[in-house]
Motif scaffolding. Structure first.
Motif, mmCIF file in Angstrom:
data_model
loop_
_atom_site.group_PDB
_atom_site.id
_atom_site.type_symbol
_atom_site.label_atom_id
_atom_site.label_comp_id
_atom_site.label_asym_id
_atom_site.label_seq_id
_atom_site.Cartn_x
_atom_site.Cartn_y
_atom_site.Cartn_z
ATOM 1 N N GLY A 107 0.891 -1.895 -0.014
ATOM 2 C CA GLY A 107 -0.006 -0.060 0.065
ATOM 3 C C GLY A 107 0.971 0.898 -0.304
ATOM 4 O O GLY A 107 0.511 2.416 -0.389
ATOM 5 N N TYR A 108 2.645 1.433 0.110
ATOM 6 C CA TYR A 108 3.017 2.444 -0.042
ATOM 7 C C TYR A 108 2.837 3.521 -2.011
ATOM 8 O O TYR A 108 3.296 2.079 -1.846
ATOM 9 C CB TYR A 108 4.449 2.078 0.443
ATOM 10 C CG TYR A 108 4.241 1.886 2.283
ATOM 11 C CD1 TYR A 108 4.574 3.273 2.815
ATOM 12 C CD2 TYR A 108 3.794 0.831 2.825
ATOM 13 C CE1 TYR A 108 4.731 3.106 4.393
ATOM 14 C CE2 TYR A 108 4.333 1.089 4.232
ATOM 15 C CZ TYR A 108 4.812 1.904 4.593
ATOM 16 O OH TYR A 108 4.547 1.911 5.811
ATOM 17 N N SER A 109 3.096 3.979 -1.423
ATOM 18 C CA SER A 109 3.658 4.445 -2.746
ATOM 19 C C SER A 109 5.036 4.756 -3.304
ATOM 20 O O SER A 109 4.927 5.660 -4.571
ATOM 21 C CB SER A 109 2.340 5.874 -3.303
ATOM 22 O OG SER A 109 3.098 6.701 -2.314
ATOM 23 N N ARG A 110 5.794 4.466 -2.801
ATOM 24 C CA ARG A 110 7.322 4.451 -3.034
ATOM 25 C C ARG A 110 7.761 3.929 -4.168
ATOM 26 O O ARG A 110 6.957 3.142 -5.146
ATOM 27 C CB ARG A 110 8.653 4.564 -2.079
ATOM 28 C CG ARG A 110 7.885 5.121 -0.912
ATOM 29 C CD ARG A 110 9.710 5.484 -0.003
ATOM 30 N NE ARG A 110 10.717 5.454 -0.411
ATOM 31 C CZ ARG A 110 12.214 6.188 -0.011
ATOM 32 N NH1 ARG A 110 11.794 6.378 1.411
ATOM 33 N NH2 ARG A 110 12.862 5.554 -0.802
ATOM 34 N N ILE A 111 8.347 4.419 -5.136
ATOM 35 C CA ILE A 111 8.976 3.759 -6.501
ATOM 36 C C ILE A 111 10.519 4.215 -6.678
ATOM 37 O O ILE A 111 10.791 4.941 -6.260
ATOM 38 C CB ILE A 111 8.162 5.051 -7.450
ATOM 39 C CG1 ILE A 111 6.539 4.625 -7.731
ATOM 40 C CG2 ILE A 111 8.710 3.799 -9.050
ATOM 41 C CD1 ILE A 111 6.124 4.900 -9.098
ATOM 42 N N VAL A 112 11.066 2.969 -6.972
ATOM 43 C CA VAL A 112 12.382 2.415 -6.491
ATOM 44 C C VAL A 112 12.493 2.907 -8.517
ATOM 45 O O VAL A 112 12.275 1.609 -8.702
ATOM 46 C CB VAL A 112 12.980 1.402 -5.728
ATOM 47 C CG1 VAL A 112 14.172 1.729 -5.588
ATOM 48 C CG2 VAL A 112 12.261 1.264 -4.327
ATOM 49 N N LYS A 113 13.441 3.188 -7.861
ATOM 50 C CA LYS A 113 14.248 3.371 -9.466
ATOM 51 C C LYS A 113 16.068 3.275 -9.841
ATOM 52 O O LYS A 113 16.610 3.128 -10.736
ATOM 53 C CB LYS A 113 14.155 4.876 -10.390
ATOM 54 C CG LYS A 113 12.991 5.381 -10.773
ATOM 55 C CD LYS A 113 12.480 6.940 -10.797
ATOM 56 C CE LYS A 113 10.819 7.087 -11.280
ATOM 57 N NZ LYS A 113 10.956 8.362 -11.587
ATOM 58 N N ASN A 114 16.600 2.866 -8.429
ATOM 59 C CA ASN A 114 17.840 2.613 -8.028
ATOM 60 C C ASN A 114 18.407 2.426 -6.958
ATOM 61 O O ASN A 114 17.350 2.423 -6.058
ATOM 62 C CB ASN A 114 18.292 3.880 -8.347
ATOM 63 C CG ASN A 114 18.473 5.270 -7.087
ATOM 64 O OD1 ASN A 114 18.992 5.099 -6.274
ATOM 65 N ND2 ASN A 114 17.605 6.325 -8.219
ATOM 66 N N PHE A 115 19.846 2.018 -6.669
ATOM 67 C CA PHE A 115 20.118 1.281 -6.139
ATOM 68 C C PHE A 115 20.962 2.114 -4.430
ATOM 69 O O PHE A 115 21.606 1.622 -4.425
ATOM 70 C CB PHE A 115 20.472 -0.182 -6.086
ATOM 71 C CG PHE A 115 19.164 -1.532 -6.498
ATOM 72 C CD1 PHE A 115 18.555 -1.698 -5.818
ATOM 73 C CD2 PHE A 115 19.823 -1.813 -8.204
ATOM 74 C CE1 PHE A 115 17.685 -2.884 -6.515
ATOM 75 C CE2 PHE A 115 18.984 -2.550 -8.225
ATOM 76 C CZ PHE A 115 17.987 -3.087 -8.238
ATOM 77 N N SER A 116 20.621 3.536 -4.958
ATOM 78 C CA SER A 116 21.112 4.105 -4.473
ATOM 79 C C SER A 116 20.826 5.357 -3.594
ATOM 80 O O SER A 116 20.587 5.207 -2.583
ATOM 81 C CB SER A 116 22.556 5.020 -5.058
ATOM 82 O OG SER A 116 22.260 5.271 -6.405
ATOM 83 N N GLU A 117 20.750 6.171 -4.159
ATOM 84 C CA GLU A 117 19.502 7.389 -3.691
ATOM 85 C C GLU A 117 18.485 7.180 -2.932
ATOM 86 O O GLU A 117 17.773 7.091 -2.309
ATOM 87 C CB GLU A 117 19.498 8.694 -5.054
ATOM 88 C CG GLU A 117 20.498 9.272 -5.256
ATOM 89 C CD GLU A 117 21.159 9.907 -3.866
ATOM 90 O OE1 GLU A 117 20.091 10.565 -2.918
ATOM 91 O OE2 GLU A 117 22.243 10.146 -4.078
ATOM 92 N N ASP A 118 17.668 5.958 -3.919
ATOM 93 C CA ASP A 118 16.548 5.250 -2.976
ATOM 94 C C ASP A 118 16.418 5.469 -2.760
ATOM 95 O O ASP A 118 15.095 4.588 -1.713
ATOM 96 C CB ASP A 118 15.518 4.987 -4.339
ATOM 97 C CG ASP A 118 14.829 6.067 -5.955
ATOM 98 O OD1 ASP A 118 15.291 7.152 -5.451
ATOM 99 O OD2 ASP A 118 14.613 5.618 -6.534
ATOM 100 N N ILE A 119 17.243 3.853 -1.509
ATOM 101 C CA ILE A 119 17.014 3.660 -0.929
ATOM 102 C C ILE A 119 17.636 3.682 0.525
ATOM 103 O O ILE A 119 18.183 3.283 1.397
ATOM 104 C CB ILE A 119 17.380 2.071 -1.287
ATOM 105 C CG1 ILE A 119 18.734 1.896 -2.174
ATOM 106 C CG2 ILE A 119 16.511 0.995 -1.920
ATOM 107 C CD1 ILE A 119 20.897 2.040 -1.060
ATOM 108 N N LYS A 120 18.187 5.061 -0.019
ATOM 109 C CA LYS A 120 19.357 5.418 1.409
ATOM 110 C C LYS A 120 19.006 5.495 2.715
ATOM 111 O O LYS A 120 19.571 5.484 3.555
ATOM 112 C CB LYS A 120 19.163 7.008 1.121
ATOM 113 C CG LYS A 120 21.054 7.318 -0.033
ATOM 114 C CD LYS A 120 21.600 8.155 -0.450
ATOM 115 C CE LYS A 120 21.739 9.442 0.523
ATOM 116 N NZ LYS A 120 22.145 10.171 -0.320
ATOM 117 N N ASP A 121 17.537 6.492 2.836
ATOM 118 C CA ASP A 121 16.735 5.938 3.686
ATOM 119 C C ASP A 121 16.271 5.322 4.422
ATOM 120 O O ASP A 121 15.846 5.339 6.093
ATOM 121 C CB ASP A 121 15.409 7.177 3.937
ATOM 122 C CG ASP A 121 13.947 6.481 2.934
ATOM 123 O OD1 ASP A 121 14.773 5.450 2.895
ATOM 124 O OD2 ASP A 121 13.420 7.716 2.738
ATOM 125 N N SER A 122 16.376 3.685 4.748
ATOM 126 C CA SER A 122 15.960 2.916 4.266
ATOM 127 C C SER A 122 14.639 1.710 5.049
ATOM 128 O O SER A 122 14.391 1.100 4.658
ATOM 129 C CB SER A 122 17.063 1.966 6.324
ATOM 130 O OG SER A 122 18.357 2.383 5.964
#
Length: 615
Positions: free
Chosen positions: A281-296
């Motif tokens: 149900g979350y709306s986040r979209i991951v486009k890379n394995f760097s900036e998009d996952i930094k906040d864990s």
């Protein structure tokens, strides 16, 4: 790309590097100035054409090349950029936290510097320890002390761990009977590392400009670069329909399973992450394995979703505001999932793309958590020939790597790079349109590239009867296999011709004559009539030839003498590893020998002839 701050982070520089690499010239680490405009647009900059023309004119007036390495690009970009980069931009490039810098060999004309993260040394050490921990024969080698600066290079020096690690990545690549283990000398260590490099090449690693001496001396940028390639191959091997049929759940729109099978492992991995995030149900979209996952947050949500019902996990994205502490709790969750982490909290917080990609692969391989309908799964497994040709192309340094032999060749770029490797200078790169392709005319530009590639193939005297650019663009399997197979044959014979010092191409009958003469000179009973000779299935002629090239190199008690299929396969596996150990760059598989595949058998004997002429 996020706005650049006064101090540029490593992740931002890594992002620049990934964009830069799209335009790198084949067999080079540089781009041409003519691609500079497109590159800076990708970096979210618009620089007037007159400024670009002035840079080119100034460089030419100063006698400098139209080609730029990454450091030169960053230097020019920092001066032209409208963003608040300033002098600290270059400073941040030259000196970054947690990096060690080493110089290249004196052969480097540019005095290029290679950098590597201390984090990578730790991660690679930990991953080797994890993957090989149950191998009792390595009890004197493992665990590698991940905290000791150069422990990993010392541990890999004799090649034994590297041989084992290659077999972890792709099972049975190296027959361990041929490894030198006892009373190691400079000579036997060199043999082990030669076996490592030729085997790594056979599974698709690019070993351009890497020699056995580099691994023995522990040159950091080369050793770590090879290790990362092996790790990627090992982790990616299970991200496909064969090993994980649940990938069929990731179909989008009117896609078929065949469409998904053409995606790269990175693309499948991103779909997998976003699929599970969307299911929560979350709306986040991951486009890379760097900036998009930094906040864990993505890790926290993902792990909660894929965890078995019996495993109770915290939700640090809800309970913890501090990013480092949140990353620590994410890694604690990973342990509960039996995914022992080889990344550190800082690697997540800093968005290290390489290490986070590997960590995400580990989570996928351990807990895909995908529900699928078995009745919809079709057999689309890659054939042995496809895998061999794909690995061959990748080993020559084709960029980006080829994951699917047919769809990944559809823009003509990979084939053009391949032909340039076969015959340097054959490609006129100004006749090619490089990515990114325009949205409106992209198909036409790709088709033009494919037509030009067919022209190059004809120039190389490959048979292109019935092959058009449209066939390559549309992924015609039969015609593409035929073309790439011809290219491999041409490449092998070209290398042999060069080593033999001949002004004419080496023909099949010359190879057969050389093989039989060599066997006779060393009083071997075996011989071959042609490359379809059924006696080749026993591997005896190949093994005897290796012992003729390097006398007393073969331990004959290891050779099976019965005529069973098991014995033939055992001997073929032994023969291929022995051939690689003596320096033959063989891509073939044991099945190629047992089934007497004439094209691959010819390649094996040609490579052994090349090795024999060099020794």
């Amino acid at each position: 790309m996020a706005e650049l701050k006064q101090k540029v982070s490593f992740e931002e520089i890594a992002e620049f590097r990934s964009k830069f690499d799209k335009y790198v010239l084949p067999d080079s680490e540089k781009i041409n100035m003519e691609n500079f405009d497109e590159l800076i647009k990708e970096c979210d900059e618009q620089i007037p054409q007159f400024k670009l023309r002035k840079i080119v004119c100034d460089r030419r007036a100063a006698g400098e090349s139209d080609e730029l390495d990454f450091g030169e690009f960053l230097d020019i970009f920092s001066k032209l950029s409208t963003k608040t980069i300033g002098a600290n931009f270059k400073q941040a490039v030259e000196k970054r936290e947690n990096l060690t810098t080493v110089s290249t060999s004196s052969a480097s004309a540019q005095g290029t510097k290679h950098s590597f993260l201390d984090a990578e040394k730790e991660m690679f050490s930990s991953w080797i320890n994890t993957c090989l921990k149950d191998d009792s024969s390595l009890k004197d080698y493992l665990p590698i002390d991940a905290k000791k600066p150069n422990a990993i290079f010392a541990a890999l020096k004799d090649g034994i761990i590297l041989c084992k690690f290659i077999n972890w990545a792709v099972a049975n690549t190296i027959d361990e009977r041929v490894m030198n283990r006892k009373k190691l000398t400079v000579y036997t260590i060199h043999e082990n590392q030669t076996l490592v490099l030729n085997s790594a090449m056979a599974i698709g690693c690019s070993i351009v400009n890497i020699g056995a001496e580099d691994l023995i001396e522990g040159k950091p940028h080369l050793v770590l670069g090879l290790l990362w390639q092996i790790i990627r191959i090992g982790l990616f091997n299970r991200i496909n329909i064969k090993h994980c049929p649940g990938i069929s759940a990731l179909l989008e729109g009117d896609e078929s399973i065949a469409d998904v099978s053409k995606l790269s492992p990175e693309e499948i991995l991103l779909r997998w992450v976003n699929y599970h995030i969307r299911e929560t149900g979350y709306s986040r979209i991951v486009k890379n394995f760097s900036e998009d996952i930094k906040d864990s947050e993505v890790y926290s949500i993902l792990m909660k979703k894929i965890a078995p019902l019996t495993v109770d996990l915290d939700e640090p994205h809800i309970t913890e505001a501090d990013l480092t502490k949140r990353a620590e709790k994410v890694l604690e969750n990973a342990k509960k999932l039996d995914c022992d982490s080889f990344v550190r909290p800082n690697d997540i917080v800093e968005g290290n793309p390489k290490l986070n990609l590997a960590f995400m692969c580990h989570l996928f391989n351990s807990h895909p958590s995908l529900v699928f309908d078995e009745s919809e799964i079709i057999d689309i497994e890659e054939t042995r020939e496809e895998k061999t040709l794909r690995n061959w192309m990748n080993s020559l340094g084709v960029k980006p790597q080829v994951h699917h032999l047919f769809s990944d060749l559809s823009d003509g770029i990979a084939l053009a790079q391949l032909f340039e490797q076969i015959k340097p200078g054959v490609v006129k790169w100004k006749s090619m349109t490089m990515p990114p392709f325009p949205k409106l005319s992209g198909k036409m530009k790709k088709l033009e590239n494919c037509n030009y590639v067919v022209t190059i193939a004809d120039e190389l005297k490959l048979s292109v009867v019935g092959i058009g650019g449209q066939d390559i663009y549309e992924g015609n399997k039969k015609l593409i296999l035929g073309l790439v197979s011809q290219a491999m044959h041409f490449y092998t014979l070209s290398l042999l011709q060069s080593i033999a010092g001949s002004d004419k191409p080496v023909k099949d009958d010359q190879i057969i004559t050389w093989v039989n003469d060599k066997l006779q000179q060393h009083e071997k009973a075996s011989k071959i009539a042609n490359f379809k000779d059924p006696t080749i299935a026993t591997s005896q002629a190949i093994i005897d030839l290796i012992d003729s090239i390097k006398p007393n190199s073969v331990y004959y008690p290891a050779v099976q003498t019965t005529d069973t299929d098991e014995a033939k396969f055992s001997n073929a596996k032994f023969a291929i590893s022995m051939a690689r150990k003596v320096g033959a760059r063989i891509y073939g598989l044991p099945e190629d020998i047992v089934e007497v595949n004439p094209k691959m058998v010819m390649t094996i004997f040609a490579c052994l002839m090349a090795s024999g002429l060099k020794s």
